[in-house]
Each structure stands twice: as structure tokens, then as C-alpha cells.
Motif scaffolding. Structure first.
Motif, PDB file in Angstrom:
ATOM      1  N   LEU A   1      22.843  31.599  67.112  1.00 16.34           N
ATOM      2  CA  LEU A   1      22.475  30.845  68.309  1.00 16.34           C
ATOM      3  C   LEU A   1      21.130  31.278  68.866  1.00 16.34           C
ATOM      4  CD1 LEU A   1      25.926  30.649  70.158  1.00 16.34           C
ATOM      5  CD2 LEU A   1      24.738  28.815  68.944  1.00 16.34           C
ATOM      6  N   TYR A   2      20.841  32.599  68.858  1.00 19.61           N
ATOM      7  CA  TYR A   2      19.567  33.064  69.421  1.00 19.61           C
ATOM      8  C   TYR A   2      18.395  32.506  68.612  1.00 19.61           C
ATOM      9  CZ  TYR A   2      18.532  36.499  65.747  1.00 19.61           C
ATOM     10  OH  TYR A   2      18.218  37.099  64.560  1.00 19.61           O
TER      11      TYR A   2
ATOM     12  N   ILE B   1      17.895  20.847  75.204  1.00 15.42           N
ATOM     13  CA  ILE B   1      18.074  21.863  74.173  1.00 15.42           C
ATOM     14  C   ILE B   1      19.508  21.776  73.672  1.00 15.42           C
ATOM     15  CG2 ILE B   1      18.157  24.339  73.690  1.00 15.42           C
ATOM     16  CD1 ILE B   1      15.970  24.718  75.774  1.00 15.42           C
ATOM     17  N   ILE B   2      19.668  21.697  72.370  1.00 11.85           N
ATOM     18  CA  ILE B   2      20.991  21.572  71.759  1.00 11.85           C
ATOM     19  C   ILE B   2      21.214  22.747  70.819  1.00 11.85           C
ATOM     20  CG2 ILE B   2      22.482  20.141  70.313  1.00 11.85           C
ATOM     21  CD1 ILE B   2      20.850  17.725  71.192  1.00 11.85           C
ATOM     22  N   LEU B   3      22.288  23.474  71.053  1.00 12.16           N
ATOM     23  CA  LEU B   3      22.680  24.582  70.182  1.00 12.16           C
ATOM     24  C   LEU B   3      24.030  24.265  69.560  1.00 12.16           C
ATOM     25  CD1 LEU B   3      21.758  27.646  72.445  1.00 12.16           C
ATOM     26  CD2 LEU B   3      20.312  26.445  70.795  1.00 12.16           C
ATOM     27  N   ASN B   4      24.147  24.554  68.285  1.00 10.89           N
ATOM     28  CA  ASN B   4      25.378  24.251  67.556  1.00 10.89           C
ATOM     29  C   ASN B   4      26.056  25.553  67.131  1.00 10.89           C
ATOM     30  OD1 ASN B   4      27.425  23.295  65.973  1.00 10.89           O
ATOM     31  ND2 ASN B   4      26.114  22.049  64.640  1.00 10.89           N
ATOM     32  N   GLN B   5      27.194  25.850  67.728  1.00 10.13           N
ATOM     33  CA  GLN B   5      27.895  27.087  67.410  1.00 10.13           C
ATOM     34  C   GLN B   5      28.502  27.075  66.011  1.00 10.13           C
ATOM     35  OE1 GLN B   5      30.705  27.602  70.634  1.00 10.13           O
ATOM     36  NE2 GLN B   5      29.236  28.813  71.828  1.00 10.13           N
ATOM     37  N   ASN B   6      28.629  25.911  65.387  1.00 14.41           N
ATOM     38  CA  ASN B   6      29.181  25.826  64.031  1.00 14.41           C
ATOM     39  C   ASN B   6      28.120  25.975  62.944  1.00 14.41           C
ATOM     40  OD1 ASN B   6      31.817  25.310  65.023  1.00 14.41           O
ATOM     41  ND2 ASN B   6      31.264  23.149  65.349  1.00 14.41           N
ATOM     42  N   ASP B   7      26.883  26.054  63.372  1.00 12.70           N
ATOM     43  CA  ASP B   7      25.784  26.192  62.407  1.00 12.70           C
ATOM     44  C   ASP B   7      25.750  27.614  61.854  1.00 12.70           C
ATOM     45  OD1 ASP B   7      23.186  26.264  61.135  1.00 12.70           O
ATOM     46  OD2 ASP B   7      22.703  24.465  62.269  1.00 12.70           O
TER      47      ASP B   7
ATOM     48  N   VAL C   1      29.150  22.126  70.390  1.00 15.40           N
ATOM     49  CA  VAL C   1      27.730  21.975  70.635  1.00 15.40           C
ATOM     50  C   VAL C   1      27.443  22.217  72.103  1.00 15.40           C
ATOM     51  CG1 VAL C   1      25.789  20.378  70.585  1.00 15.40           C
ATOM     52  CG2 VAL C   1      27.476  20.345  68.746  1.00 15.40           C
ATOM     53  N   LYS C   2      26.459  23.102  72.396  1.00 13.82           N
ATOM     54  CA  LYS C   2      26.066  23.415  73.770  1.00 13.82           C
ATOM     55  C   LYS C   2      24.764  22.709  74.080  1.00 13.82           C
ATOM     56  CE  LYS C   2      29.421  26.431  74.392  1.00 13.82           C
ATOM     57  NZ  LYS C   2      30.501  26.214  75.366  1.00 13.82           N
ATOM     58  N   ARG C   3      24.696  22.088  75.285  1.00 14.01           N
ATOM     59  CA  ARG C   3      23.481  21.404  75.734  1.00 14.01           C
ATOM     60  C   ARG C   3      23.068  21.917  77.099  1.00 14.01           C
ATOM     61  NH1 ARG C   3      26.372  17.174  73.256  1.00 14.01           N
ATOM     62  NH2 ARG C   3      25.188  16.070  71.626  1.00 14.01           N
ATOM     63  N   ALA C   4      21.762  21.903  77.323  1.00 11.18           N
ATOM     64  CA  ALA C   4      21.257  22.248  78.655  1.00 11.18           C
ATOM     65  C   ALA C   4      19.887  21.646  78.832  1.00 11.18           C
ATOM     66  CB  ALA C   4      21.201  23.764  78.832  1.00 11.18           C
ATOM     67  N   LYS C   5      19.510  21.382  80.090  1.00  8.67           N
ATOM     68  CA  LYS C   5      18.186  20.882  80.420  1.00  8.67           C
ATOM     69  C   LYS C   5      17.533  21.854  81.385  1.00  8.67           C
ATOM     70  CE  LYS C   5      19.275  15.972  79.853  1.00  8.67           C
ATOM     71  NZ  LYS C   5      19.260  14.634  80.479  1.00  8.67           N
TER      72      LYS C   5
ATOM     73  N   THR D   1      22.092  36.299  73.833  1.00  7.92           N
ATOM     74  CA  THR D   1      21.510  35.215  73.033  1.00  7.92           C
ATOM     75  C   THR D   1      20.163  34.791  73.588  1.00  7.92           C
ATOM     76  OG1 THR D   1      23.669  34.397  72.335  1.00  7.92           O
ATOM     77  CG2 THR D   1      21.840  32.829  72.258  1.00  7.92           C
ATOM     78  N   THR D   2      20.102  34.528  74.895  1.00  8.56           N
ATOM     79  CA  THR D   2      18.832  34.091  75.494  1.00  8.56           C
ATOM     80  C   THR D   2      17.814  35.222  75.522  1.00  8.56           C
ATOM     81  OG1 THR D   2      19.760  34.562  77.690  1.00  8.56           O
ATOM     82  CG2 THR D   2      19.931  32.299  76.873  1.00  8.56           C
ATOM     83  N   ALA D   3      18.299  36.458  75.731  1.00  8.14           N
ATOM     84  CA  ALA D   3      17.374  37.598  75.766  1.00  8.14           C
ATOM     85  C   ALA D   3      16.721  37.804  74.408  1.00  8.14           C
ATOM     86  CB  ALA D   3      18.119  38.861  76.198  1.00  8.14           C
ATOM     87  N   LEU D   4      17.488  37.682  73.322  1.00  6.57           N
ATOM     88  CA  LEU D   4      16.920  37.854  71.983  1.00  6.57           C
ATOM     89  C   LEU D   4      15.913  36.754  71.668  1.00  6.57           C
ATOM     90  CD1 LEU D   4      20.051  38.891  69.872  1.00  6.57           C
ATOM     91  CD2 LEU D   4      17.965  40.238  70.203  1.00  6.57           C
ATOM     92  N   ALA D   5      16.229  35.508  72.064  1.00  5.42           N
ATOM     93  CA  ALA D   5      15.300  34.402  71.823  1.00  5.42           C
ATOM     94  C   ALA D   5      13.996  34.619  72.573  1.00  5.42           C
ATOM     95  CB  ALA D   5      15.950  33.084  72.234  1.00  5.42           C
TER      96      ALA D   5
END
Length: 496
Positions: A23-24, A13-19, A2-6, A62-66
Motif C-alpha cells: 500500500l505504501y 487516490i485509489i489504493l487496492n489492498q488486494n494488489d 479498495v480504499k479511496r480518498a480525496k 503506510t502514509t509515513a513510508l510513502a
């Protein structure tokens, strides 16, 4: 992982790579939700795709696509030299806030603004629900015993057509329904019910309810008067109400619907819905004199008659009475039948036999409702009839239901002869017992419910008060020993 950032002071913001969601897409949905909720305010600067990717520990793609998705949908704005900012979305934010308030448990939702016709349908639907709802199916009306259905035979026919026939019917089909099934139905009802018609007059429908709805749509304008049996089948009333008809309840007595009284109430009615072979809920059979009077009325006023041949397949003495359709020389009768009660309820297949001059209008309406029914079960049912399985199953179930009817009658006469008048039905899957006159119906309902029984009252299926209340006792879906036990519970409740 799980990746987190503020991003700045914004919510985490929480992203789960196992989902399973990319991610985007996760990042897009998190940012979009925060923008709509006002947590990211209009005009707020967002971090660059490079910085956000570094903070989250994901690729810049990932961030560019989002961001690209948010930009395309208007949630963010990007200008050279000014970076990326949250767009002004006052309408979108207020909509989101309103929706959140609507689904919050602590806030009552606003009253649904139905049309007058919609409110009538809700009322009619509620009125048809059983008074005493419990977990038991004992005495449930209109419920066949599906345990005896030949499922292996049915499954074999399904597999056969799934393997061999589906490709041939994969394109759009005839709105009237599968032709071999219509041929099988025409042959069957011609022999058993005296309904002599061609397959071209038959439309396959979603049970009898689908046929009633189709006819009401095509033959009635809003405000047209329609006779309904009093008491009578709520499904028919619902179809007429949906078409905007004015319902005219016409009392039913020992000979069926009172045609003379119907003429006094509304001679100019456009349509009448009747169950002449086995009236629901009383179980009476319409006399020949009433049948002829009804046909004469339809000819005189250019009216129409819908004959719902309810439960006619299960007649316990003698040959089933010929349908009203067979007496009609002026082509004013539309005949409705169903396989749901005879085979199993989830098989939503019925049929409508219509005069040739009405077919164009009925089929035009059908194409705007559901076009046609899925073909697989139609093909299976056609073979089920043609290969003789239908008649064999019908004969077997008729004998089983006769045994159960007799067991119920014997039990009632043994335990409740002093309180109830039992009407012995010659056909169908339920019987009516009449309570003493002037009985306190609410007290009876309370006692029945107290003893864990689910029994419908005759008054539930009418709009006018009855001089005497009756109970509807279904027997088809319950073995004899359970029926006897149920009658014992009923006796305890009523004697109490």
C-alpha cells in the motif's frame, strides 16, 4: 478492499489492498504521478500523514513510508511549522509531459536521430526482408526442417549437464568458449572440410553472424574498403557496415567472385567476405583458379579473407569440397561455421577459426561484446558431437533434403520448363530459377503475392541491377507433396 480518498480538491487516490504491490508503494506512485503531471502543483500543501491515513483508512506507517520516499527523492519538502509541500520540479514536470506526448497515439514521434552508419544498417536490414511476406513457410530460404531433430536425445544431454555440470561452470569462463566443444569442432572440420587447426584457434560465437561481427570489429577501421559478393549475403554486409567499412560489391559469375574485377575496383581492399563452397544466393562453387587468385591477392596486399562456409554440410554429390582455408599457406583466411542451419535456427552457436596472431585482438574485443556465450548449450553440443548424434542427424537430413531437392526440380521441369531455367544445386537448402530476360519483375512479384507465395528474388541480395532476375526457392523445410503444390501455384502465377 479498495480504499479511496480525496486530499482537498486534489484528484482521487485509489489504493487496492488486494494488489501484490504494498500500500505504501501504491500511495507513493499515485502521489508521484500527480506531482509529475502537474495535478499537484508546486508549493501545494499536502495533508499530514495522520490525516491522510485516516482519510484512506490505512495505517499511519503506510502514509509515513510513502512520504519518506517522496522526500528522499525530492518530490516533496517538509519544514517545521510549515508542514509538507510539493517541491518545485519544473525540469521533471516538463520531462514527464514530453514523454506523455511522445507515446500519445495522435502525435507522431520525433524522427530518431541515428548516425549515418545506423541509417545504413536500417537500409541494409530492410533490403534483406522478403518482398512477398505471407503466412506460409513454403520456399522459405535458409529454413531447415526441425521436425526431424532428435529432441529427446538433446533433452537428455541438457538434463545430464544441468544436474551434474552447471556448478563446475558457474564462475566466469574462457572467452574462447567451452574447451571440449572446441576440440570436437576441430576434429570434425579437420575430417570433413580439410580445416586443420588446433582447438586454441577456435572461438565459439553466436552463430556465423557473431563471428562476422567480431572479425569486422577487429580487422577494419572506419573507411576501410571490403569486398563483398554481388549478389551476396546481407548479414555479412551488415557486419561490415556496422564496423564503418566501405563496401565494394564484386560481381559473382559461374566460377564465384570475380577476383580480377575486384582488383580493378579496389586493389587495396582490407578484407573480402566470400562463400566459396556454396555461394549465397547463386549456389555456385568457386573454381580452383579463382581460389588461388583470391589467396594471391590477400598475400600481395596483406589483406584478409573471411570464408563463410555456408551450407557446406549439405552436399548431395561426392565428398564436400575442401575449404579455402585448407589452401591457405600464408594464414590470411578466417574460417566461419555455424550449427544453426544444420541443427535448429534458435541454437545460436557458431565458431570462428582464426590465425594465432589474431587471437589476442579477437578475444580482447569479445570480452567487451558479450564476454562469452552461456555454457550449458555448449556442453550439450560437445556431447552431441562426441557421441555421434551430430553425424547421424546430418546423414539423415542430407538424404531428406536430397529427396526434396529432386522433387522440386522434377515439378519445376514438369510445369515451368517453358519459362524458367533451373539451376540444379550440388549443395545447400535452396535453388535458383532464372526468369526470362527483360521480364517485368514488379508484375511477377504481384502475381506471386496474389497466389499466396513468399519467394525471394536474387536482386534483393545485391546493389547493382541484374540483366536477368532469379527466384530463390527453399526446399529443406517443406515435404515433397507441398513443394509440388507450391510449384503448381507458381506456374499459375507465371503463366498468368
Amino acid at each position: 478492499m479498495v480504499k479511496r480518498a480525496k486530499p482537498g480538491k486534489r484528484p482521487e487516490i485509489i489504493l487496492n489492498q488486494n494488489d501484490s504491490i504494498p500500500l505504501y508503494r501504491q500511495l507513493y506512485e499515485r502521489l508521484r504521478a500527480e506531482i509529475l503531471a502537474g495535478q499537484l502543483e508546486a508549493g501545494a500543501r499536502l495533508p499530514s500523514t495522520r490525516i491522510l491515513a485516516s482519510t484512506l483508512g490505512v495505517s499511519r506507517n503506510t502514509t509515513a513510508l510513502a512520504y519518506e520516499l517522496l522526500l528522499l527523492e525530492g518530490y516533496i519538502e517538509s519544514r517545521v511549522g510549515d508542514g509538507t509541500r510539493v517541491a518545485h520540479l519544473e525540469y521533471g514536470r516538463s520531462f514527464h509531459t514530453t514523454r506523455k506526448k511522445y507515446v500519445t497515439k495522435d502525435v507522431e514521434p520525433q524522427q530518431t536521430q541515428l548516425s549515418r552508419r545506423g541509417e545504413l544498417l536500417v537500409t541494409a536490414s530492410s533490403a534483406s526482408e522478403p518482398v512477398n511476406r505471407t503466412s506460409t513457410d513454403l520456399f522459405r530460404v535458409g529454413q531447415p526442417d526441425v521436425a526431424y531433430f532428435p529432441y529427446e536425445t538433446w533433452a537428455r544431454l541438457v538434463a545430464r549437464h544441468a544436474r551434474r555440470s552447471l556448478q563446475a561452470v558457474s564462475l566466469y569462463q574462457d572467452a574462447q568458449g567451452y574447451a571440449p566443444l572446441r576440440e570436437a569442432i576441430a576434429a570434425h572440420i579437420g575430417i570433413t572440410r580439410g580445416v586443420h587447426c588446433s582447438p586454441e584457434q577456435i572461438i565459439i560465437t553466436a552463430g556465423s553472424q557473431g563471428a562476422l561481427d567480431l572479425v569486422a570489429r577487429v580487422l577494419l577501421d572506419p573507411g576501410d574498403a571490403a569486398w563483398v559478393e554481388e549478389p551476396g549475403y546481407q548479414g555479412a554486409r551488415g557486419s561490415l557496415l556496422a564496423a564503418g567499412a566501405e563496401l565494394v560489391p564484386v560481381p559473382v559469375d559461374g566460377e564465384g567472385i570475380d577476383v580480377a574485377l575486384g582488383q580493378q575496383l579496389r586493389q587495396d581492399a582490407r578484407l573480402a567476405v566470400v562463400t566459396p563452397s556454396h555461394q549465397f544466393p547463386s549456389g555456385v562453387t568457386m573454381s580452383l583458379q579463382r581460389r588461388m587468385a583470391l589467396l594471391a591477392w590477400a598475400r600481395e596486399v596483406d589483406g584478409w579473407i573471411i570464408e563463410d562456409d555456408y551450407d557446406s554440410e549439405y552436399r548431395f554429390s561426392g565428398r564436400p569440397l575442401e575449404a579455402l582455408y585448407g589452401l591457405d599457406s600464408a594464414r590470411r583466411v578466417l574460417y566461419v561455421g555455424t550449427f544453426s542451419k544444420v541443427l535448429f535456427p534458435s541454437l545460436r552457436l557458431g565458431y570462428l577459426v582464426a590465425p594465432p596472431e589474431l587471437l589476442n585482438g579477437l578475444l580482447a574485443a569479445r570480452r567487451f561484446i558479450d564476454v562469452y556465450l552461456p555454457p550449458l548449450e555448449q556442453m550439450v553440443l560437445a556431447d552431441f558431437i562426441a557421441e555421434g548424434h551430430f553425424i547421424r542427424h546430418l546423414r539423415k537430413m542430407r538424404q531428406i533434403y536430397l529427396e526434396r531437392r529432386n522433387a522440386l526440380i522434377d515439378a519445376l521441369r514438369h510445369e515451368l520448363a517453358d519459362l524458367l531455367d533451373v539451376v540444379v544445386p550440388e549443395a545447400g537448402m535452396h535453388l535458383v530459377v532464372w526468369l526470362p530476360a527483360n521480364v517485368n519483375v514488379q508484375a511477377v512479384a504481384g502475381l506471386i503475392s496474389k497466389h499466396g507465395l513468399d519467394i525471394s528474388f536474387v536482386s534483393q541480395f545485391g546493389r547493382r541491377p541484374l540483366t536477368r532476375e532469379g527466384l530463390l526457392l527453399g526446399f529443406a523445410g517443406t515435404p515433397p507433396e507441398e513443394l509440388r503444390a507450391g510449384v503448381h501455384k507458381l506456374a499459375l502465377a507465371l503463366h498468368e
